[in-house]
Write a protein that holds these residues in place. Structure first.
Motif, PDB file in Angstrom:
ATOM      1  N   VAL A 114       0.846  -1.205   0.000  1.00 38.47           N
ATOM      2  CA  VAL A 114       0.000   0.000   0.000  1.00 38.47           C
ATOM      3  C   VAL A 114       0.879   1.252   0.000  1.00 38.47           C
ATOM      4  O   VAL A 114       0.611   2.216  -0.722  1.00 38.47           O
ATOM      5  CB  VAL A 114      -0.964  -0.001   1.200  1.00 38.47           C
ATOM      6  N   ARG A 115       1.950   1.232   0.786  1.00 40.15           N
ATOM      7  CA  ARG A 115       2.849   2.381   0.802  1.00 40.15           C
ATOM      8  C   ARG A 115       3.553   2.543  -0.546  1.00 40.15           C
ATOM      9  O   ARG A 115       3.721   3.655  -1.047  1.00 40.15           O
ATOM     10  CB  ARG A 115       3.874   2.225   1.917  1.00 40.15           C
ATOM     11  N   GLY A 117       2.392   1.884  -3.309  1.00 37.18           N
ATOM     12  CA  GLY A 117       1.414   2.409  -4.257  1.00 37.18           C
ATOM     13  C   GLY A 117       1.309   3.917  -4.270  1.00 37.18           C
ATOM     14  O   GLY A 117       0.797   4.495  -5.243  1.00 37.18           O
ATOM     15  N   ARG A 118       1.790   4.577  -3.233  1.00 32.82           N
ATOM     16  CA  ARG A 118       1.702   6.042  -3.189  1.00 32.82           C
ATOM     17  C   ARG A 118       2.529   6.690  -4.273  1.00 32.82           C
ATOM     18  O   ARG A 118       2.238   7.802  -4.704  1.00 32.82           O
ATOM     19  CB  ARG A 118       2.159   6.543  -1.812  1.00 32.82           C
ATOM     20  N   LEU A 123      -0.325  -0.951  -9.100  1.00 32.25           N
ATOM     21  CA  LEU A 123       0.214  -2.129  -8.421  1.00 32.25           C
ATOM     22  C   LEU A 123      -0.335  -3.373  -9.101  1.00 32.25           C
ATOM     23  O   LEU A 123      -1.518  -3.421  -9.454  1.00 32.25           O
ATOM     24  CB  LEU A 123      -0.209  -2.146  -6.950  1.00 32.25           C
ATOM     25  N   VAL A 145      -4.722  -4.968  -0.216  1.00 35.55           N
ATOM     26  CA  VAL A 145      -4.076  -3.938  -1.030  1.00 35.55           C
ATOM     27  C   VAL A 145      -5.086  -3.294  -1.971  1.00 35.55           C
ATOM     28  O   VAL A 145      -5.117  -2.064  -2.132  1.00 35.55           O
ATOM     29  CB  VAL A 145      -2.881  -4.527  -1.808  1.00 35.55           C
ATOM     30  N   ALA A 149      -5.159   0.759  -1.351  1.00 35.06           N
ATOM     31  CA  ALA A 149      -4.131   1.454  -2.131  1.00 35.06           C
ATOM     32  C   ALA A 149      -4.664   2.754  -2.731  1.00 35.06           C
ATOM     33  O   ALA A 149      -5.848   2.875  -3.057  1.00 35.06           O
ATOM     34  CB  ALA A 149      -3.595   0.548  -3.231  1.00 35.06           C
ATOM     35  N   ASP A 150      -3.758   3.718  -2.886  1.00 28.46           N
ATOM     36  CA  ASP A 150      -4.113   5.012  -3.470  1.00 28.46           C
ATOM     37  C   ASP A 150      -4.042   5.010  -4.988  1.00 28.46           C
ATOM     38  O   ASP A 150      -4.427   5.994  -5.626  1.00 28.46           O
ATOM     39  CB  ASP A 150      -3.165   6.097  -2.937  1.00 28.46           C
ATOM     40  N   VAL A 153      -5.051  -0.957  -8.601  1.00 23.77           N
ATOM     41  CA  VAL A 153      -4.485  -2.264  -8.254  1.00 23.77           C
ATOM     42  C   VAL A 153      -5.013  -3.284  -9.247  1.00 23.77           C
ATOM     43  O   VAL A 153      -6.231  -3.433  -9.399  1.00 23.77           O
ATOM     44  CB  VAL A 153      -4.868  -2.677  -6.823  1.00 23.77           C
TER      45      VAL A 153
END
Length: 311
Positions: A114-115, A117-118, A123, A145, A149-150, A153
């Motif tokens: 998740v991090r 993905g910033r 992803l 995720v 996620a930002d 995905v």
């Protein structure tokens, strides 16, 4: 917690800065589904013209302990280096000019990805990891995720992802996008249009609609009227979502009666990619996936892209 970067190759972008090209990040764990995801991600990164970042994350220190390692590296750390190395070599073999970097992170994979993905354009994950629980149609890491996620995905699906199509055949297959309530400001629609244009593939924009049972039985002579009104509303929503679509796009519009999850699962048959939106609700602690996104992630017949939509 801050991630401990155990091994990193290439020149990753420093956190908090704006990269010229956001990489495509793929999570690997040594399982066959994750290595197939890495192959697919390499094709996708080459198609987009962006770097590929291969990430392995695990809290092996919790189980092995740094003291036990002494002067030797923990077995899991060595294994992690081997895994990202294999995935990177496969990617470079498929696309010799592709910019590939790798990272091994001593952290829970859900949080690490998740991090990651910033700073990513997207992803990519396999359906399941090494847990081997065959009753789980989607691994817990992929589900978490996709929920948090930002960035978009993409979870590889299709026959338990054992026959996911790669290369030119995958690129030519149609892209399907589920049209929700976001209208013309839909991030999912923008992502689907961009993917279809990159691939030179047709785009199927699908809007599901239903007529509540109580509306169709109020009067025998009016039985068809409520259904017609709901269908017209679906057509209007679809038209609004496609406002500004490129004129050169091979676009197909469809409104289909039925539950959205069932309609999109049927549409995923033979597709190259299914795109759905997922609303992000600030302050909400639960999994931020609606029933439609959750359903297609578990059962779709092709890769699924979950695109965050602002609330």
């Amino acid at each position: 917690m801050n991630a401990a970067v155990v091994r990193e190759s290439g020149e990753p972008q420093a956190r908090g800065t704006e990269p010229a090209e956001r990489p495509l990040v793929v999570g690997v764990d040594g399982s066959e589904p994750s290595l197939r995801a890495a192959d697919w991600a390499a094709d996708e990164a080459a198609l987009r013209g962006v770097p590929l970042r291969v990430v392995y994350a695990s809290l092996w220190e919790r189980y092995e302990g740094t003291a036990l390692a002494g002067e030797h590296r923990p077995f899991e750390e060595v294994r992690a280096d081997d895994i990202v190395g294999v995935a990177a070599r496969r990617a470079r073999k498929r696309h010799p000019d592709l910019d590939v970097s790798t990272a091994v992170l001593a952290e829970e994979p859900e949080y690490a990805l998740v991090r990651e993905g910033r700073d990513a354009s997207a992803l990519v994950l396999g359906t399941r990891g090494r847990s081997g629980f065959v009753e789980m149609l989607l691994g817990s890491v992929s589900l978490a995720v996709a929920a948090y996620a930002d960035c978009p995905v993409i979870v590889l699906r299709g026959g338990h992802d054992s026959h996911v199509v790669h290369g030119a055949e995958a690129t030519a297959r149609r892209v399907v996008v589920g049209v929700g309530e976001a209208g013309k400001d839909s991030a999912a629609m923008r992502f689907a249009v961009a993917e279809a244009r990159l691939r030179g593939a047709p785009l199927d924009a699908v809007r599901a609609w239903r007529c509540p049972a109580h509306e169709s039985v109020d009067h025998p002579l009016l039985a068809g009227e409520p259904a017609r009104l709901h269908e017209e509303q679906a057509v209007t929503t679809l038209d609004e979502a496609l406002t500004g679509a490129p004129a050169d796009l091979d676009l197909h519009r469809r409104t289909v009666e039925g539950p959205a999850r069932h309609v999109l699962l049927a549409a995923s048959e033979g597709a190259g990619l299914l795109v759905v939106g997922a609303r992000r609700r600030p302050g909400h602690l639960g999994l931020q996936l609606g029933r439609v996104a959750h359903g297609v992630l578990h059962h779709a017949a092709c890769p699924v892209a979950v695109v965050p939509e602002a609330e």
